[in-house]
Motif scaffolding. Sequence first.
Motif, mmCIF file in Angstrom:
data_model
loop_
_atom_site.group_PDB
_atom_site.id
_atom_site.type_symbol
_atom_site.label_atom_id
_atom_site.label_comp_id
_atom_site.label_asym_id
_atom_site.label_seq_id
_atom_site.Cartn_x
_atom_site.Cartn_y
_atom_site.Cartn_z
ATOM 1 N N VAL A 197 0.839 -1.206 0.000
ATOM 2 C CA VAL A 197 0.000 0.000 0.000
ATOM 3 C C VAL A 197 0.870 1.250 0.000
ATOM 4 O O VAL A 197 0.593 2.219 -0.715
ATOM 5 C CB VAL A 197 -0.948 -0.012 1.217
ATOM 6 C CG1 VAL A 197 -1.703 1.305 1.329
ATOM 7 C CG2 VAL A 197 -1.930 -1.171 1.105
ATOM 8 N N SER A 224 2.022 1.737 -3.331
ATOM 9 C CA SER A 224 0.917 1.795 -4.302
ATOM 10 C C SER A 224 1.047 0.701 -5.359
ATOM 11 O O SER A 224 0.900 0.940 -6.550
ATOM 12 C CB SER A 224 0.865 3.180 -4.973
ATOM 13 O OG SER A 224 -0.363 3.346 -5.654
ATOM 14 N N SER A 225 1.295 -0.508 -4.879
ATOM 15 C CA SER A 225 1.396 -1.666 -5.763
ATOM 16 C C SER A 225 0.133 -2.495 -5.610
ATOM 17 O O SER A 225 0.003 -3.294 -4.679
ATOM 18 C CB SER A 225 2.635 -2.501 -5.420
ATOM 19 O OG SER A 225 2.660 -3.696 -6.166
ATOM 20 N N ALA A 226 -0.817 -2.312 -6.524
ATOM 21 C CA ALA A 226 -2.113 -2.974 -6.401
ATOM 22 C C ALA A 226 -1.973 -4.490 -6.497
ATOM 23 O O ALA A 226 -2.638 -5.233 -5.760
ATOM 24 C CB ALA A 226 -3.061 -2.455 -7.481
ATOM 25 N N ARG A 227 -1.107 -4.957 -7.398
ATOM 26 C CA ARG A 227 -0.983 -6.403 -7.581
ATOM 27 C C ARG A 227 -0.418 -7.070 -6.340
ATOM 28 O O ARG A 227 -0.940 -8.103 -5.879
ATOM 29 C CB ARG A 227 -0.082 -6.693 -8.781
ATOM 30 C CG ARG A 227 -0.096 -8.160 -9.214
ATOM 31 C CD ARG A 227 0.764 -8.355 -10.454
ATOM 32 N NE ARG A 227 2.181 -8.440 -10.122
ATOM 33 C CZ ARG A 227 3.154 -8.482 -11.023
ATOM 34 N NH1 ARG A 227 2.867 -8.386 -12.313
ATOM 35 N NH2 ARG A 227 4.414 -8.589 -10.655
ATOM 36 N N ALA A 235 -3.073 -7.050 -3.483
ATOM 37 C CA ALA A 235 -4.112 -8.066 -3.636
ATOM 38 C C ALA A 235 -3.568 -9.448 -3.267
ATOM 39 O O ALA A 235 -4.238 -10.226 -2.573
ATOM 40 C CB ALA A 235 -4.638 -8.060 -5.064
ATOM 41 N N SER A 295 -3.245 4.976 -2.137
ATOM 42 C CA SER A 295 -4.045 4.314 -3.166
ATOM 43 C C SER A 295 -4.221 2.849 -2.802
ATOM 44 O O SER A 295 -3.270 2.078 -2.792
ATOM 45 C CB SER A 295 -3.352 4.426 -4.534
ATOM 46 O OG SER A 295 -4.007 3.634 -5.478
ATOM 47 N N SER A 336 -6.274 0.993 -4.499
ATOM 48 C CA SER A 336 -6.608 0.382 -5.772
ATOM 49 C C SER A 336 -7.848 -0.468 -5.635
ATOM 50 O O SER A 336 -8.887 -0.002 -5.158
ATOM 51 C CB SER A 336 -5.397 -0.405 -6.284
ATOM 52 O OG SER A 336 -5.607 -0.826 -7.606
ATOM 53 N N SER A 337 -7.752 -1.735 -6.016
ATOM 54 C CA SER A 337 -8.938 -2.589 -6.038
ATOM 55 C C SER A 337 -9.251 -3.211 -4.692
ATOM 56 O O SER A 337 -10.174 -4.014 -4.576
ATOM 57 C CB SER A 337 -8.734 -3.703 -7.072
ATOM 58 O OG SER A 337 -7.584 -4.474 -6.721
#
Length: 813
Positions: free
Chosen positions: A548, A551-554, A557, A594, A596-597
């Motif tokens: 987080v 800001s690494s969404a992959r 998750a 961010s 993200s998802s």
Amino acid sequence: MDLDRLAAVHLFPVRHHSPRSSATLRAYLDEVRPKAIFVEGPSDATPLLEALVDPKTVPPVAILGYRTDGEPASSLWPFAAYSPEYVAVKWAFEHGARVELIDIPVGTTLAPFDGAPVGHDDADDPGGHEREIDEDRGEHGEHGDEHGEHADGGGDGGDGGPASAEGEQESIYAACARARGFRSFEEFWEASFEAPRYDPGPFREALLAYADLVRSDGDRLIHRARDAYMARSILERMGPDLAPHEVAAVLGAAHAAAFAARDVDPALEARLPAPIPCAVTLIPFSFPRLSEQLGYGAGNRAPQYYQRAHDAGGDFRRATLEVLIDFTEHLRLRGFMASLADTIEAFRLAVSLAELRGKAEPGLDEVREATIATMCRGDATHVDGFLWPAVIGRNVGRVGGGIGKNSLQEEFWREVRERRLPATDAPESFRLSLTNEVEVGTSVLLHRLRIAKIPYAAYAGTRAAGRGGAGARGQRRGQAASEVPPDELLRQLSETWEAQWTPATDVALVEKIVLGDTLEQVATRLLEEDLAACHTTGEAADVLLNAVLASSARAAASALDACDRFAAGDSDLPSLARACRAFAGLASFGSSRSLSSLGDGVIATMLEKTFARAVLRVHGGCTGSDEAVAPAKEALRTLHDVALSQPIVDRAAWFEAARALVDSDAVNPTASGLACGLLYLAQVIDDAEVARIVGLRLGSAAPPEAAASFLAGFLEVNALVLVKSRPVVEALDAFLGGILPERFKDTLPVLRRAFAALGATERRYLLENVLAARKLGDKARAAQAVLLEKDREKLKEMSEDLSQAMDDLDDLL
């Protein structure tokens, strides 16, 4: 191998980063006008020479060789404008001569030789042994040996070369200085080779003679193998078309002396290891990295000072005067009394000292000593603060457009320019406001660099958002980001960073390209590797927080899935509590980053589920010895913080589990005491109930050691609040008075640990309540009447009671 033909070549020995060597070399090349010049340097870097002397390239710069097989290792060959190798290459391009590098390739330099890297420093130079380039961050050690120099022929840190321990043989460098009457090897070098204005011929002969003397000192096996490689390279490149008088070889003094003496064993070349996969490029370098004062040994104590001498055509008197003028300005700007007359007097003294020491011109030692004696009135403090920057310099080089940067370098420098981040080799501090979208982006960039272990910015402090929240702790200024829990980095309104570009930054950016084309990709790849190594929920939660922050969404998750998977079977209470703290931080403060998802709903669900799982494991996690339950006690604090700060978790379940700890004799007593203190502070149990519990736990039926451990855990929470409670202190006093003498010595160590946390204020409240519990307060108030009545016997009786109470406390406190 035709050693006679090799010895007939125009061999020119040099000391690296020496203004006198470079000036004399240029004059020598103008005299002999060679058609080909062969320069010591990695042979596979020859294609970079055109870019090295490109008008848009500004030294200091460095050839960087690095492994391309996934192993983090690299080597550097730095060049200043006055480096003889740079001067030789530049002369060749200006005069249309052929020029090539002829030392072992980078792949051989980085390959292991008898268990150690080959390297390209030389044993005959006390300053030539490379040191870590990134000594002030420590993160770049993974890059193996930073072979920062390939120096021959002189220079150390100013202390005369390797100091001889008692009973050891004196080094050749110290012997040279002593024989000539100088205090250090550096002073010997300046007096013998740097300051005098030599003609090329005598300089060459003198340096060859010196090199021939010192090259026999120490183990030179690897360097003799390099001699064989370079000798073969020169002869092969000469071929039948070039006569020896048409060729010049610019080499470190020891190599040149070996060639001149025909002391080359071709068989030794076979001892060199097979090269490993490597690549080369050109990167900026800086003067501070060339300076021995900052831990980089290259026989160059003062790059800026030598640059001044080089720009003045080797005139060290002019360089000395310019440095003294700069130093005068430093003093005046900072409010010190300094005039032009002081400057002139310091200059005269520096020249006089040089003459007394048999030196043709002053050097760095004379500059420093004259400055202290005249401008600083004998105080060296300001010299260290102001003079060294003037002689070391902060110059950062620039590489021309002929050398393309890789995508990570392009991204880094673009972000540095656009975000106006520091780009000099000197630390600069700045603060980021995490309520500003642009500065949040800057924070994301710095965290990506941190996760990628690219040495650039160090975390220097924060200002927390809101009240304590989950796992709140104070921050220490200068604390490295890697030492700060990720959840605390997340929950800040601002961050303070200290950034400093060094050549190690570009080295790391070059090496990390194997992990991805962007900093986000590199950080994601490393986070996924960390995640693959995780075995507990808490470890996976730390990866989630770092994802987080970067800001690494992959990666976020993947980490979230791992947390859910681990938590289902995780029986480790500290791990689950650590994950709860992470989810609580995301739930409370994640809006500034961010997600993200991920979504806030997913975080809330994970927090609720993980908290419930942790509560179920509270009892089992608090059994065992004091050492075994120490992590569990920290977990109890974390769960308590989360229960109070996060309304979505089952607070009642936590209170029930904590109360079960208080009432249980099966768990560690310190955990029971800690739980009791937490519930008391949360006002779940009142004064009367806590007095009952403490009285029961400290009663005569309880073993003294267990009772003392309960007390220790109880006082860990908030001693001030607890010792202000009179019922609690009364129960404590009754417990202490009831311990049998034969059991007291066994209980005393635990009691001492329990009361060690009490400060002056807590002790005062404890004393007041002890006096009140023993009803000594009324006697104290009656003291005035006693004094008026001069009833000495009654006063003595009261004094004995008070003294006994104080003695009881002194035994514990």
